[in-house]
Motif scaffolding. Structure first.
Motif, short mmCIF file in Angstrom:
data_model
loop_
_atom_site.label_atom_id
_atom_site.label_comp_id
_atom_site.label_asym_id
_atom_site.label_seq_id
_atom_site.Cartn_x
_atom_site.Cartn_y
_atom_site.Cartn_z
N LEU A 48 101.46 87.68 58.26
CA LEU A 48 100.73 88.51 56.94
C LEU A 48 100.99 89.93 56.92
CD1 LEU A 48 98.69 85.90 57.45
CD2 LEU A 48 97.04 87.46 55.83
N ASN A 49 101.75 90.52 56.06
CA ASN A 49 101.97 91.82 55.91
C ASN A 49 100.65 92.61 55.27
OD1 ASN A 49 102.58 94.57 55.26
ND2 ASN A 49 104.67 94.23 54.77
N VAL A 50 99.77 93.10 55.79
CA VAL A 50 98.73 93.37 55.01
C VAL A 50 98.56 95.09 54.72
CG1 VAL A 50 97.18 91.66 55.99
CG2 VAL A 50 97.42 93.61 57.27
N THR A 51 99.80 95.64 54.89
CA THR A 51 99.95 97.11 54.68
C THR A 51 98.98 97.59 53.47
OG1 THR A 51 101.69 97.13 55.74
CG2 THR A 51 101.37 99.21 54.51
N SER A 52 99.39 96.89 52.10
CA SER A 52 98.96 97.18 50.98
C SER A 52 97.26 96.74 50.59
CB SER A 52 99.72 96.94 49.73
OG SER A 52 99.62 95.25 49.77
N PHE A 53 97.01 96.03 51.53
CA PHE A 53 95.50 95.35 51.50
C PHE A 53 94.68 96.04 52.26
CE2 PHE A 53 92.24 92.22 52.87
CZ PHE A 53 91.86 92.09 51.37
N LEU A 54 95.16 97.04 53.14
CA LEU A 54 94.15 97.73 53.90
C LEU A 54 93.12 98.34 53.24
CD1 LEU A 54 96.54 99.21 56.63
CD2 LEU A 54 94.93 97.39 57.10
N LYS A 55 93.65 99.05 52.12
CA LYS A 55 92.65 100.06 51.47
C LYS A 55 91.57 98.92 50.63
CE LYS A 55 95.68 100.41 47.43
NZ LYS A 55 96.30 99.20 48.03
N ASP A 56 91.97 97.70 50.47
CA ASP A 56 91.22 96.93 49.74
C ASP A 56 90.30 95.93 50.38
OD1 ASP A 56 92.31 97.54 47.27
OD2 ASP A 56 93.89 96.34 47.58
N HIS A 57 90.28 96.00 51.96
CA HIS A 57 89.60 95.33 52.81
C HIS A 57 88.04 95.62 52.66
CE1 HIS A 57 88.15 93.68 56.84
NE2 HIS A 57 88.68 92.63 56.28
N PRO A 58 87.18 94.94 52.60
CA PRO A 58 85.77 95.05 52.38
C PRO A 58 85.17 95.61 53.83
CG PRO A 58 86.10 92.74 51.32
CD PRO A 58 87.38 93.43 52.24
N GLY A 59 85.81 95.06 54.78
CA GLY A 59 85.50 95.56 56.02
C GLY A 59 85.69 96.87 56.55
N GLY A 60 86.80 97.48 55.62
CA GLY A 60 87.31 98.54 56.06
C GLY A 60 88.88 98.44 56.85
N GLU A 61 89.50 99.41 56.69
CA GLU A 61 90.81 99.42 57.35
C GLU A 61 90.89 99.18 59.04
OE1 GLU A 61 92.62 103.07 56.28
OE2 GLU A 61 93.04 102.47 54.24
N LEU A 62 89.90 100.05 59.60
CA LEU A 62 90.02 99.74 60.90
C LEU A 62 89.75 98.43 61.39
CD1 LEU A 62 90.06 101.39 63.67
CD2 LEU A 62 87.56 101.65 63.75
N ALA A 63 89.09 97.57 60.75
CA ALA A 63 88.86 96.03 60.96
C ALA A 63 90.18 95.23 61.42
CB ALA A 63 87.95 95.32 60.16
N ILE A 64 91.15 95.66 60.40
CA ILE A 64 92.28 94.99 60.41
C ILE A 64 93.16 95.71 61.27
CG2 ILE A 64 94.30 94.56 59.20
CD1 ILE A 64 92.67 94.09 56.64
N LEU A 65 93.50 96.89 61.46
CA LEU A 65 94.09 97.91 62.28
C LEU A 65 93.98 97.53 63.89
CD1 LEU A 65 94.38 101.17 60.28
CD2 LEU A 65 96.17 99.63 60.62
N THR A 66 92.75 97.11 64.03
CA THR A 66 92.54 96.73 65.28
C THR A 66 93.29 95.54 65.86
OG1 THR A 66 90.20 97.32 65.25
CG2 THR A 66 90.53 96.19 67.05
N PHE A 67 93.82 94.66 64.97
CA PHE A 67 94.59 93.57 65.52
C PHE A 67 96.07 93.45 64.87
CE2 PHE A 67 90.03 92.36 65.35
CZ PHE A 67 89.84 91.83 66.73
N ALA A 68 96.16 94.94 64.36
CA ALA A 68 97.78 95.27 63.85
C ALA A 68 98.85 94.67 64.85
CB ALA A 68 97.87 96.34 63.66
N GLY A 69 99.62 93.83 64.59
CA GLY A 69 100.90 93.37 65.24
C GLY A 69 100.38 92.14 66.47
N LYS A 70 99.45 91.70 66.31
CA LYS A 70 98.63 90.67 66.94
C LYS A 70 98.21 89.33 66.26
CE LYS A 70 96.63 94.20 69.69
NZ LYS A 70 95.09 94.96 70.16
#
Length: 164
Positions: A48-70
């Motif tokens: 998944l390329n979640v770049t454009s979804f980061l700002k819309d994630h209800p749990g905040g960007e950091l929740a996704i960025l913690t697992f970026a590339g994994k």
């Protein structure tokens, strides 16, 4: 009308081609996308390329960025329902994980193996076989839809007297 049918066919083919002919990425390729402006994750063998979804994630960007590339499958599945990606971010799926470093969840093991093979080679073989089967089914579907479309065009042409 012919324009509506043509538009319908284009949309249908685009949808099925995009979903059938997805790219395959290795975990090493996914691992290169770890920034806020270029963020990929793996969920259940899908990239998944979640770049454009980061700002819309209800749990905040950091929740996704913690697992970026994994591969975030285990953590993701603990707190999300199974249909959350298809429901809220279907456009983020850009491909599947394949190659010799594919996670076990991304590739089904063969049911019967004639001779023991190294795990990486077996996973690679299954991934290629599954991708080939998926493309073959997509090709068959496109040929069927295109055939139906041309039959409809022929019937319309005959009805309007365009065919002598």
């Amino acid at each position: 009308s012919t324009t509506q049918q043509s538009s319908w066919l284009k949309c249908l083919l685009k949808f099925f081609c995009l979903n059938c002919a997805m790219s395959t990425y290795t975990l090493a390729e996914v691992a290169k996308h770890t920034a806020k402006d270029d963020c990929w994750v793996v969920l259940d063998g899908k990239v998944l390329n979640v770049t454009s979804f980061l700002k819309d994630h209800p749990g905040g960007e950091l929740a996704i960025l913690t697992f970026a590339g994994k591969d975030a499958t285990a953590e993701f599945n603990m707190i999300h329902p199974p249909d959350v990606v298809s429901k809220y971010a279907p456009d983020t799926v850009i491909g599947t994980v394949g190659g010799s470093d594919a996670p076990a969840a991304a590739v089904e093991a063969p049911k019967a193996v004639a001779a023991p093979a190294p795990a990486a080679a077996a996973a690679s073989t299954v991934a290629v076989g599954a991708a080939t089967e998926k493309v073959d089914n997509c090709t068959k579907f496109i040929l069927i839809v295109a055939s139906i479309y041309f039959v409809i065009l022929f019937i319309q042409a005959e009805r309007h007297g365009w065919i002598p």
